[in-house]
Design an enzyme around this catalytic site. Structure first.
Site, PDB file in Angstrom:
ATOM      1  N   GLU A  37       0.837  -1.203   0.000  1.00  0.00           N
ATOM      2  CA  GLU A  37       0.000   0.000   0.000  1.00  0.00           C
ATOM      3  C   GLU A  37       0.869   1.248   0.000  1.00  0.00           C
ATOM      4  OE1 GLU A  37      -3.029   0.171   3.064  1.00  0.00           O
ATOM      5  OE2 GLU A  37      -3.704   2.134   2.380  1.00  0.00           O
ATOM      6  N   ASN A  82      -6.734   1.517   2.468  1.00  0.00           N
ATOM      7  CA  ASN A  82      -7.521   2.749   2.530  1.00  0.00           C
ATOM      8  C   ASN A  82      -7.073   3.776   1.494  1.00  0.00           C
ATOM      9  OD1 ASN A  82      -8.773   1.561   4.704  1.00  0.00           O
ATOM     10  ND2 ASN A  82      -7.641   2.688   6.250  1.00  0.00           N
ATOM     11  N   ASN A 182     -12.091  -1.017  -1.328  1.00  0.00           N
ATOM     12  CA  ASN A 182     -11.443  -1.505  -0.102  1.00  0.00           C
ATOM     13  C   ASN A 182     -12.265  -1.104   1.121  1.00  0.00           C
ATOM     14  OD1 ASN A 182      -8.958  -2.439   1.480  1.00  0.00           O
ATOM     15  ND2 ASN A 182      -9.229  -0.350   2.261  1.00  0.00           N
ATOM     16  N   GLU A 183     -12.549  -2.042   1.989  1.00  0.00           N
ATOM     17  CA  GLU A 183     -13.202  -1.791   3.284  1.00  0.00           C
ATOM     18  C   GLU A 183     -14.310  -0.736   3.180  1.00  0.00           C
ATOM     19  OE1 GLU A 183     -10.321  -1.151   6.443  1.00  0.00           O
ATOM     20  OE2 GLU A 183      -9.721  -3.240   6.363  1.00  0.00           O
ATOM     21  N   TYR A 254      -7.270  -8.524  11.637  1.00  0.00           N
ATOM     22  CA  TYR A 254      -6.087  -8.145  12.397  1.00  0.00           C
ATOM     23  C   TYR A 254      -6.339  -8.527  13.853  1.00  0.00           C
ATOM     24  CZ  TYR A 254      -4.793  -5.237   8.364  1.00  0.00           C
ATOM     25  OH  TYR A 254      -4.439  -4.795   7.106  1.00  0.00           O
ATOM     26  N   GLU A 302      -6.447  -9.003   3.743  1.00  0.00           N
ATOM     27  CA  GLU A 302      -5.603  -8.350   4.750  1.00  0.00           C
ATOM     28  C   GLU A 302      -5.687  -9.196   6.021  1.00  0.00           C
ATOM     29  OE1 GLU A 302      -6.056  -4.112   5.379  1.00  0.00           O
ATOM     30  OE2 GLU A 302      -6.600  -3.815   3.274  1.00  0.00           O
ATOM     31  N   GLN A 363       1.146  -5.533   6.081  1.00  0.00           N
ATOM     32  CA  GLN A 363       1.548  -5.275   4.710  1.00  0.00           C
ATOM     33  C   GLN A 363       2.907  -5.938   4.464  1.00  0.00           C
ATOM     34  OE1 GLN A 363       1.079  -1.068   3.883  1.00  0.00           O
ATOM     35  NE2 GLN A 363      -0.958  -1.020   4.772  1.00  0.00           N
TER      36      GLN A 363
HETATM   37  O1  AHR Z   1      -3.161  -2.325   6.414  1.00  0.00           O
HETATM   38  C1  AHR Z   1      -3.501  -1.120   7.023  1.00  0.00           C
HETATM   39  C2  AHR Z   1      -4.943  -0.712   6.764  1.00  0.00           C
HETATM   40  O2  AHR Z   1      -5.789  -1.604   7.416  1.00  0.00           O
HETATM   41  C3  AHR Z   1      -5.418  -0.756   5.338  1.00  0.00           C
HETATM   42  O3  AHR Z   1      -5.110   0.387   4.624  1.00  0.00           O
HETATM   43  C4  AHR Z   1      -6.900  -0.886   5.495  1.00  0.00           C
HETATM   44  O4  AHR Z   1      -7.502  -1.544   4.420  1.00  0.00           O
HETATM   45  C5  AHR Z   1      -7.064  -1.592   6.814  1.00  0.00           C
HETATM   46  O5  AHR Z   1      -7.951  -0.936   7.635  1.00  0.00           O
END
Ligand code: AHR
Length: 512
Positions: A37, A82, A182-183, A254, A302, A363
């Protein structure tokens, strides 16, 4: 009973048995992906730093490239995250001196656009990975999606494909997999939408893109986290409207070590199982209602360990007037415990190989990443590098569910969970396979016996274990090998593998 006999009798036990006729599914080569990213120092001073002593003529850091190859990634999702939701892809093509500099809203920084689509494709070529592109459905829509598709994949003879040729790239890049935003469920996303609005936009964009190329593989945004209040309803709404248009639904996961007890954290794979199973159930409920034979695939595009405190403070906006270039953002330094949790999450992904057909650790460099760099200086492996790099090298082919019996261990968050978690893989083509196993107990070793004869296993190629003495130990530029795997003793006799896993350890056995 003598003392050793007593100890043996009291030792926690786990039994694995694999039935070669009952596989979970084929492990897609896209299981070992990453997110690249435009955020913090992932691109700038991460993979791309023209002034670095190891940079090639494209500005790509070759010290990082070496580590990327060793990590064994197969696919890279780009340009966000993002970031993509306020990105104009045309800013990043053509002569660098003519590219505009812009304020980047998602991460409150300055984007010089000196790295863009063509540079990314060159990086993928060198790293030998497949590009997976995300398009902006935050501030843009169908028209721009079709334009970037034409620039990327179009045969020459149109405005955008000829533009690619004029920029020095006559050959189409032939990118197959595209993420529809994305999201989009997240209020933090530029252009955040409710489920109905996103469903319409994703559907009409997918139809337009498939009018250009009906063989594209399209990913609709699922939930940004299991905790999202819209989880479930979101997936149902998107798939109800777009079941035939899209091929994948995404999910992002996450886990934060700082908001839970360590035993629960080591059960991060259990948490991942729960989320994936929830997405499958929702997708299949829509499919059943439609009497469809099609199964929606899952793209966990992710996933990682992430200490979210910094992000939570950003959520209220950035209370500064400066717009830094490539600032340090969420540069988590990973511990031994983090590597174990990540190894557990990988086991969960492999256990769902029948439905998880793409996954990207997020990432790649510096930003919650397995690889760290200094600007102008060194590059090194974080603790989390190892479960990923070992898995990507040895866990290929077909995945098999493995654990038939195990002691249990207590966690505050999930109650009792299996002490030992494991998955077995076997690649018929190469006659090689793997056993990946995590001992989730912080205090108890576990005696493991694995019946692998039905796969035809006759040899252990290599057995290594991550068993950090200090679970808080980290790797740094000055001490890059504080946490690293070490050889481990295993025995194989008549297709039965036996070994003992110490408390809090992740074992990887390469089989042939
Ligand atoms: O990986 C960091 C961020 O986490 C990314 O930009 C987003 O897609 C997620 O919220």
């Amino acid at each position: 009973m003598t003392n050793p006999e007593l100890k043996e009798a009291l030792m926690a036990k786990a039994r694995i048995a694999v039935d070669a006729y009952r596989p979970i599914g084929q492990i897609d080569r896209r299981m070992y992906g990453v997110l690249v990213e435009h955020m913090g120092r992932c691109v700038y001073t991460g993979i791309f730093e023209p002034d670095h002593p190891t940079a090639d003529e494209h500005g790509l850091r070759q010290d990082v490239m070496g580590l990327v190859r060793e990590l064994g990634i197969t696919v890279a999702r780009y340009p966000g995250g993002n970031f993509v939701s306020n990105y104009r892809w045309e800013d990043g093509i053509g002569p660098v001196a003519e590219r505009p500099t812009r304020r980047e809203l998602a991460w409150h920084s300055t984007e010089p656009n000196s790295f863009g689509l063509d540079e990314f494709m060159e990086w993928c070529r060198q790293a030998e990975v497949e590009p997976m592109m995300a398009i902006n459905l935050g501030t843009r829509g169908e028209e721009d999606a079709v334009n970037i598709l034409d620039y990327t994949n179009g045969e020459l003879g149109t405005q955008y494909s000829d533009m690619r040729r004029d920029n020095g790239h006559a050959e189409p890049y032939n990118v197959r997999m595209w993420c529809l935003g994305n999201e989009m469920d997240g209020p933090w996303q530029v252009g955040h939408k409710n489920a109905e609005d996103y469903a319409y936009l994703a559907g009409s964009t997918a139809r337009a893109m498939k009018m250009m190329d009906q063989d594209l593989e399209l990913v609709a945004c699922g939930s940004s986290a299991w905790e999202m209040p819209t989880f479930g309803d979101w997936e149902r709404t998107i798939l109800d409207l777009n079941y035939d248009e899209v091929d994948y639904i995404s999910m992002h996961r996450y886990v934060d070590p700082d908001v839970q007890d360590r035993a629960s954290f080591l059960a991060a794979g259990y948490d991942m199982d729960r989320f994936i199973d929830g997405v499958i159930a929702t997708a299949d409920a829509v499919g059943a209602k439609k009497r469809s034979d099609k199964k929606i695939k899952i793209s966990v595009d992710e996933w990682n360990v992430w200490r979210l405190a910094e992000w939570n403070s950003m959520e209220h906006g950035f209370a500064t007037d400066d717009w830094p270039f490539a600032p340090k953002r969420i540069e988590d330094v990973y511990t031994g415990a983090d590597a174990l949790a990540l190894g557990g999450m990988l086991i969960s992904l492999l256990r769902h190989a029948d439905r998880v057909k793409a996954a990207c650790i997020a990432q790649l460099v510096n930003v919650i990443a397995p690889i760290m760099t200094e600007k102008g200086g060194r590059a090194w492996r974080q603790t989390t590098f190892y479960p990923f790099s070992i898995g990507s090298r040895i866990a290929r082919g077909t995945a098999y569910d493995a654990v038939v019996e195990t002691a249990r261990t207590s966690t505050e968050r999930y109650g009792e969970v299996d002490q030992l978690d494991a998955v077995v893989t076997w690649d018929k083509e190469t006659g090689t396979g793997s056993l990946l196993a995590l001992n989730r107990s912080l205090t108890e070793p576990v005696d493991l016996s694995a019946a692998l004869a039905s796969l035809g296993v006759s040899r252990v190629v290599k057995a290594q274990i991550l068993a950090p003495e200090d679970l808080d130990a980290v790797n740094t530029a000055d001490n890059p090998d504080a946490v690293a795997p070490v050889p481990h003793a295993v025995e194989l006799s008549d297709g039965v593998l036996t070994t003992t896993l110490p408390p809090a350890s992740w074992l990887a056995v390469e089989l042939a």
